[in-house]
Design a protein around this motif. Structure first.
Motif, PDB file in Angstrom:
ATOM      1  N   ASN A   1     -20.206  23.041  83.004  1.00 34.98           N
ATOM      2  CA  ASN A   1     -18.868  22.488  83.172  1.00 34.98           C
ATOM      3  C   ASN A   1     -18.687  21.797  84.527  1.00 34.98           C
ATOM      4  N   ALA A   2     -19.431  22.206  85.515  1.00 28.87           N
ATOM      5  CA  ALA A   2     -19.324  21.568  86.829  1.00 28.87           C
ATOM      6  C   ALA A   2     -19.894  20.154  86.815  1.00 28.87           C
ATOM      7  N   LYS A   3     -20.862  19.926  85.937  1.00 22.50           N
ATOM      8  CA  LYS A   3     -21.507  18.611  85.848  1.00 22.50           C
ATOM      9  C   LYS A   3     -21.045  17.812  84.636  1.00 22.50           C
ATOM     10  N   ASN A   4     -20.141  18.385  83.851  1.00 24.70           N
ATOM     11  CA  ASN A   4     -19.674  17.714  82.628  1.00 24.70           C
ATOM     12  C   ASN A   4     -20.840  17.280  81.749  1.00 24.70           C
ATOM     13  N   THR A   5     -21.788  18.156  81.602  1.00 27.85           N
ATOM     14  CA  THR A   5     -23.011  17.821  80.883  1.00 27.85           C
ATOM     15  C   THR A   5     -23.389  18.945  79.917  1.00 27.85           C
ATOM     16  N   MET A   6     -23.845  18.540  78.753  1.00 26.47           N
ATOM     17  CA  MET A   6     -24.331  19.481  77.757  1.00 26.47           C
ATOM     18  C   MET A   6     -25.828  19.271  77.614  1.00 26.47           C
ATOM     19  N   TYR A   7     -26.525  20.340  77.277  1.00 29.26           N
ATOM     20  CA  TYR A   7     -27.975  20.263  77.141  1.00 29.26           C
ATOM     21  C   TYR A   7     -28.422  20.822  75.796  1.00 29.26           C
ATOM     22  N   LEU A   8     -29.582  20.381  75.372  1.00 32.85           N
ATOM     23  CA  LEU A   8     -30.245  20.985  74.220  1.00 32.85           C
ATOM     24  C   LEU A   8     -31.709  21.173  74.603  1.00 32.85           C
ATOM     25  N   GLN A   9     -32.074  22.410  74.861  1.00 32.12           N
ATOM     26  CA  GLN A   9     -33.464  22.733  75.143  1.00 32.12           C
ATOM     27  C   GLN A   9     -34.167  22.961  73.817  1.00 32.12           C
ATOM     28  N   MET A  10     -35.196  22.179  73.579  1.00 26.37           N
ATOM     29  CA  MET A  10     -35.910  22.244  72.303  1.00 26.37           C
ATOM     30  C   MET A  10     -37.342  22.681  72.558  1.00 26.37           C
ATOM     31  N   ASN A  11     -37.686  23.843  72.050  1.00 26.96           N
ATOM     32  CA  ASN A  11     -39.036  24.386  72.200  1.00 26.96           C
ATOM     33  C   ASN A  11     -39.717  24.482  70.839  1.00 26.96           C
ATOM     34  N   SER A  12     -41.019  24.649  70.883  1.00 25.89           N
ATOM     35  CA  SER A  12     -41.805  24.794  69.644  1.00 25.89           C
ATOM     36  C   SER A  12     -41.459  23.707  68.642  1.00 25.89           C
ATOM     37  N   LEU A  13     -41.432  22.490  69.110  1.00 30.45           N
ATOM     38  CA  LEU A  13     -41.023  21.377  68.265  1.00 30.45           C
ATOM     39  C   LEU A  13     -41.992  21.159  67.116  1.00 30.45           C
ATOM     40  N   LYS A  14     -41.429  20.745  65.993  1.00 30.40           N
ATOM     41  CA  LYS A  14     -42.186  20.493  64.775  1.00 30.40           C
ATOM     42  C   LYS A  14     -42.007  19.036  64.356  1.00 30.40           C
ATOM     43  N   PRO A  15     -42.928  18.491  63.611  1.00 29.17           N
ATOM     44  CA  PRO A  15     -42.769  17.107  63.138  1.00 29.17           C
ATOM     45  C   PRO A  15     -41.451  16.890  62.398  1.00 29.17           C
ATOM     46  N   GLU A  16     -40.997  17.912  61.695  1.00 22.71           N
ATOM     47  CA  GLU A  16     -39.736  17.774  60.956  1.00 22.71           C
ATOM     48  C   GLU A  16     -38.509  17.737  61.860  1.00 22.71           C
ATOM     49  N   ASP A  17     -38.679  17.940  63.140  1.00 21.05           N
ATOM     50  CA  ASP A  17     -37.582  17.782  64.097  1.00 21.05           C
ATOM     51  C   ASP A  17     -37.399  16.318  64.506  1.00 21.05           C
ATOM     52  N   THR A  18     -38.292  15.461  64.073  1.00 18.39           N
ATOM     53  CA  THR A  18     -38.198  14.040  64.397  1.00 18.39           C
ATOM     54  C   THR A  18     -36.907  13.455  63.831  1.00 18.39           C
ATOM     55  N   ALA A  19     -36.114  12.838  64.708  1.00 18.66           N
ATOM     56  CA  ALA A  19     -34.817  12.287  64.301  1.00 18.66           C
ATOM     57  C   ALA A  19     -34.169  11.596  65.496  1.00 18.66           C
ATOM     58  N   VAL A  20     -33.074  10.913  65.225  1.00 20.71           N
ATOM     59  CA  VAL A  20     -32.191  10.456  66.292  1.00 20.71           C
ATOM     60  C   VAL A  20     -31.172  11.562  66.546  1.00 20.71           C
ATOM     61  N   TYR A  21     -31.107  12.002  67.771  1.00 21.30           N
ATOM     62  CA  TYR A  21     -30.204  13.074  68.160  1.00 21.30           C
ATOM     63  C   TYR A  21     -28.993  12.474  68.872  1.00 21.30           C
ATOM     64  N   SER A  22     -27.814  12.897  68.430  1.00 19.32           N
ATOM     65  CA  SER A  22     -26.578  12.379  69.009  1.00 19.32           C
ATOM     66  C   SER A  22     -25.696  13.532  69.454  1.00 19.32           C
ATOM     67  N   CYS A  23     -24.969  13.302  70.525  1.00 15.26           N
ATOM     68  CA  CYS A  23     -24.017  14.326  70.944  1.00 15.26           C
ATOM     69  C   CYS A  23     -22.615  13.937  70.488  1.00 15.26           C
ATOM     70  N   ASN A  24     -21.805  14.952  70.345  1.00 16.41           N
ATOM     71  CA  ASN A  24     -20.454  14.797  69.799  1.00 16.41           C
ATOM     72  C   ASN A  24     -19.482  15.625  70.609  1.00 16.41           C
ATOM     73  N   ALA A  25     -18.313  15.050  70.841  1.00 14.57           N
ATOM     74  CA  ALA A  25     -17.225  15.770  71.493  1.00 14.57           C
ATOM     75  C   ALA A  25     -16.057  15.811  70.524  1.00 14.57           C
ATOM     76  N   ASP A  26     -15.595  16.998  70.246  1.00 12.85           N
ATOM     77  CA  ASP A  26     -14.598  17.180  69.199  1.00 12.85           C
ATOM     78  C   ASP A  26     -13.398  17.955  69.732  1.00 12.85           C
ATOM     79  N   SER A  27     -12.216  17.413  69.482  1.00 11.44           N
ATOM     80  CA  SER A  27     -10.985  18.118  69.827  1.00 11.44           C
ATOM     81  C   SER A  27      -9.950  17.741  68.775  1.00 11.44           C
TER      82      SER A  27
END
Length: 115
Positions: A73-99
């Motif tokens: 919250n101090a940096k106004n930033t969200m993260y997604l740490q992705m480990n043990s990646l698989k070929p099926e994780d291949t995609a375009v990743y988008s972030c969303n802000a919802d209110s």
């Protein structure tokens, strides 16, 4: 004016890791539940993970135990740490802000996992 800006995508071998970041303006970030979505070629977009303003999280079954969503919250930033990646994780990743007043999307970042 871009309200959400993703970074951190790229090409990685199966079993590797990547960390995605989503920077948002302060007024949006503090008031929004934030989420990561992905869309693979030829498939529908799916929600990967979500984090509320209070820090509660939920994950798609396909990534539980491998991905971790967090927000600074101090940096106004969200993260997604992705480990043990698989070929099926291949995609375009988008972030969303919802209110209750809006729903914003970032431009997306490509993640490609080679076998």
């Amino acid at each position: 004016q871009a309200r959400l800006v993703e970074s951190g995508g790229g090409l990685v071998q199966a079993g590797g890791s990547l960390r995605l970041s989503c920077a948002a303006s302060g007024s949006i970030f503090s008031a929004s539940a934030m989420g990561w979505y992905r869309q693979a070629q030829g498939k529908q977009r799916e929600r990967v993970a979500r984090i509320t303003t209070s820090g509660s999280t939920d994950y798609a079954d396909s990534v539980k135990g491998r991905f971790t969503i967090s927000r600074d919250n101090a940096k106004n930033t969200m993260y997604l740490q992705m480990n043990s990646l698989k070929p099926e994780d291949t995609a375009v990743y988008s972030c969303n802000a919802d209110s209750p007043r809006y729903n914003y999307w970032g431009q997306g970042t490509q993640v490609t996992v080679s076998s």
